[in-house]
Design an enzyme around this catalytic site. Structure first.
Site, PDB file in Angstrom:
ATOM      1  N   GLY A 193      40.717  45.736  47.009  1.00  0.00           N
ATOM      2  CA  GLY A 193      41.033  44.397  46.544  1.00  0.00           C
ATOM      3  C   GLY A 193      40.270  43.300  47.260  1.00  0.00           C
ATOM      4  CD  GLU A 195      42.723  53.143  47.787  1.00  0.00           C
ATOM      5  OE1 GLU A 195      42.534  54.354  47.920  1.00  0.00           O
ATOM      6  OE2 GLU A 195      43.689  52.668  47.169  1.00  0.00           O
ATOM      7  N   PRO A 196      37.713  50.058  48.789  1.00  0.00           N
ATOM      8  CG  PRO A 196      35.663  49.604  49.835  1.00  0.00           C
ATOM      9  CD  PRO A 196      36.924  50.421  49.979  1.00  0.00           C
ATOM     10  N   GLY A 197      36.549  48.757  45.689  1.00  0.00           N
ATOM     11  CA  GLY A 197      35.840  49.064  44.453  1.00  0.00           C
ATOM     12  C   GLY A 197      34.775  48.003  44.233  1.00  0.00           C
ATOM     13  NE  ARG A 198      37.396  42.854  42.389  1.00  0.00           N
ATOM     14  CZ  ARG A 198      37.750  42.636  41.129  1.00  0.00           C
ATOM     15  NH1 ARG A 198      36.960  41.965  40.336  1.00  0.00           N
ATOM     16  NH2 ARG A 198      38.901  43.071  40.663  1.00  0.00           N
ATOM     17  NE  ARG A 256      36.690  41.419  36.358  1.00  0.00           N
ATOM     18  CZ  ARG A 256      36.422  40.305  37.024  1.00  0.00           C
ATOM     19  NH1 ARG A 256      35.282  39.654  36.808  1.00  0.00           N
ATOM     20  NH2 ARG A 256      37.274  39.832  37.896  1.00  0.00           N
ATOM     21  CB  CYS A 304      35.043  39.656  14.593  1.00  0.00           C
ATOM     22  SG  CYS A 304      33.517  40.065  13.780  1.00  0.00           S
ATOM     23  CD  GLU A 305      39.578  39.117  18.762  1.00  0.00           C
ATOM     24  OE1 GLU A 305      40.231  38.123  19.113  1.00  0.00           O
ATOM     25  OE2 GLU A 305      40.016  40.009  18.027  1.00  0.00           O
ATOM     26  CE1 TYR A 352      38.086  47.771  38.394  1.00  0.00           C
ATOM     27  CE2 TYR A 352      37.130  46.075  39.794  1.00  0.00           C
ATOM     28  CZ  TYR A 352      37.940  47.187  39.639  1.00  0.00           C
ATOM     29  OH  TYR A 352      38.557  47.718  40.731  1.00  0.00           O
TER      30      TYR A 352
HETATM   31  C1  LIG Z   1      41.945  48.843  41.746  1.00  0.00           C
HETATM   32  C2  LIG Z   1      42.284  49.541  42.989  1.00  0.00           C
HETATM   33  C3  LIG Z   1      41.390  49.543  44.061  1.00  0.00           C
HETATM   34  C4  LIG Z   1      40.098  48.787  44.064  1.00  0.00           C
HETATM   35  O1  LIG Z   1      40.265  47.439  43.800  1.00  0.00           O
HETATM   36  P1  LIG Z   1      39.002  46.454  43.990  1.00  0.00           P
HETATM   37  O2  LIG Z   1      39.558  45.125  43.657  1.00  0.00           O
HETATM   38  O3  LIG Z   1      37.952  46.886  43.043  1.00  0.00           O
HETATM   39  O4  LIG Z   1      38.579  46.596  45.404  1.00  0.00           O
HETATM   40  C5  LIG Z   1      41.737  50.269  45.173  1.00  0.00           C
HETATM   41  N1  LIG Z   1      42.901  50.965  45.225  1.00  0.00           N
HETATM   42  C6  LIG Z   1      43.769  50.991  44.202  1.00  0.00           C
HETATM   43  C7  LIG Z   1      45.005  51.785  44.322  1.00  0.00           C
HETATM   44  C8  LIG Z   1      43.499  50.279  43.061  1.00  0.00           C
HETATM   45  O5  LIG Z   1      44.373  50.300  42.057  1.00  0.00           O
END
Ligand SMILES: *Cc1c(COP(=O)(O)O)cnc(C)c1O
Length: 425
Positions: free
Chosen positions: A243, A284-287, A324, A355-356, A384
């Site tokens: 997050g 656990e970073p994603g973005r 998004r 078409c939105e 995302y």
């Molecule tokens: C979505 C999510 C993440 C990653 O979130 P980011 O905003 O992309 O860092 C990590 N852990 C869990 C459990 C999530 O649901």
């Protein structure tokens, strides 16, 4: 638009990691997702430098859902990160990329029996148990399972500040002060097959305030201390989730990873003071790892000025490749790739071809005069974007290319019309 590392401008033309957007568009078509692999590597190494501690083991899990593909998983493996998957599909992709299963964590609030079986048969490292019923099911399987329990720490943070709520109704996790948690711990303590290693939490996305993570860590550690006293547990792992906020548009700060070191110091001090058994901290970073590494190249089609004077630029993608903005008013920056250093003197709204009426990618952005066949580049679409792409209006999904060491390679092929009808009977 902010130009990230590895972006340059030559003869007005934006280059992404050494390649002009025109060449990329001509070679691979548009819309096109471009991921700068070197940027991901740099960010990952920075992150590793900051998320480490002399007395705590640390592990960084890439949250797959931000962008999942075989090529991405191969990169994650090469970078030595672990992987968080939330579905059979993500797990299947990880297996197909030969990702080591002993570095895979399986999430999900409603894992199907088939997904659980697949995870166990594959030998994933940990199942992150989301609710009591899931734990009861795992216990009934009578086979060894290593778990973390996802906690709902009663903290919610979406953008800036955290909100602490006494009783949170989130669909995710188990609250500390709950009957479900004591039942869950009872099950783990009496089980010969289920081993509880620790706890997990994740408080939201796109969080810029370090204080939100500090607060979360302190709530988690306080509660773990209470649980350790109440039951004799052996909690050795704590995963604080992802997050971490990134820059999408002006007013948003560029993430400085320094706070992660402070966070580890804070946790380590508490752990030794309270004599907790936690040995390993995870995030656990994603973005954070992929958002700024990605750009989307579109080609401009028609433009129009409405009767009231609003200027539209229409591009050859839209909410199908980036939901998004329509989903939660996410903001992005853009430039006209072939006019990257010209004056931005005209106010436009960038709309897609779906078409939105809500299919708007950017509302009110200053750009140079936009002409048909210009290349419009939206920055920071690495997370995302593809992973939330849809086939609405039967638009084929664009290709994803990854550029490493000056070498572009196709990570995901562009879909064809034939692909779109392949399951139609
Ligand atoms: C979505 C999510 C993440 C990653 O979130 P980011 O905003 O992309 O860092 C990590 N852990 C869990 C459990 C999530 O649901």
């Amino acid at each position: 638009m902010k130009f990230f590392n590895n972006m340059s401008i030559e003869n007005h033309m934006l280059h992404l990691n050494g390649h002009s957007v025109k060449d990329l568009a001509e070679s691979y078509g548009t819309p096109l997702y471009v991921l700068d692999t070197d940027y991901i590597k740099t960010k990952c190494n920075e992150l590793k430098q900051h998320f480490k501690h002399p007395s705590l083991e640390t592990e960084i899990l890439y949250a797959s859902k931000a962008f999942s593909s075989k090529a991405m998983y191969e990169l994650v493996n090469e970078l030595g990160l672990s992987l968080d998957v939330v579905s059979g599909g993500e797990l299947y992709t990880a297996k197909a990329s030969n990702f080591p299963m002993d570095r895979v964590y399986m999430h999900g609030n409603n894992k199907s029996f088939a997904e659980i079986q697949m995870a166990l048969d594959s030998g994933v490292h940990r199942i992150i148990v989301d609710n009591l019923m899931e734990l009861e099911y795992l216990q009934s399987l009578n086979r060894p399972v290593d778990i973390l329990i996802r906690i709902n720490p009663g903290i919610e943070a979406h953008t800036h500040e955290y909100i602490q709520t006494a009783n949170d109704d989130s669909k995710f996790g188990i609250s500390f002060d709950s009957y479900d948690l004591s039942s869950a711990i009872d099950i783990c303590q009496s089980s010969d097959t289920v081993t509880l290693h620790g706890f997990h939490c994740h408080i939201g996305s796109q969080i810029h305030e370090a204080s939100s993570f500090e607060k979360t860590a302190s709530v988690m550690l306080d509660q773990i201390k209470l649980l350790e006293h109440k039951y004799s547990l052996n909690i050795t792992e704590l995963n604080l989730g992802g997050g971490f906020g990134v820059y999408y548009s002006k007013d948003q700060p560029i993430t400085d990873y320094g706070f992660l070191t402070d966070l580890l110091n804070q946790c380590s001090a508490y752990i030794s003071k309270q004599n907790l058994k936690i040995k390993k901290m995870m995030i656990e970073p994603g973005r954070l790892l992929v958002a700024n590494a990605g750009s989307t190249i579109y080609q401009v089609g028609f433009t129009k000025t409405t009767a009231s004077g609003k200027n539209y630029v229409f591009v050859d993608g839209g909410m199908t490749d980036n939901i998004r903005p329509a989903l939660y008013q996410a903001e992005y920056e853009a430039c006209i790739g072939n006019k990257a250093d010209l004056d931005n003197d005209k106010l436009y709204t960038i709309a897609g071809k779906c078409c939105e009426s809500g299919d708007i990618l950017i509302k009110d952005i200053l750009l140079p005069q936009a002409d048909q066949e210009d290349y419009l580049v939206i920055a920071s679409t690495g997370a995302y974007g593809y992973s939330m792409a849809s086939h609405y209006n039967r638009l084929p999904k664009p290709a994803v290319i990854m550029i490493e060491n000056g070498q572009p390679k196709v990570a995901i092929k562009r879909e064809t019309y034939q692909d779109l009808i392949q399951y139609d009977l």
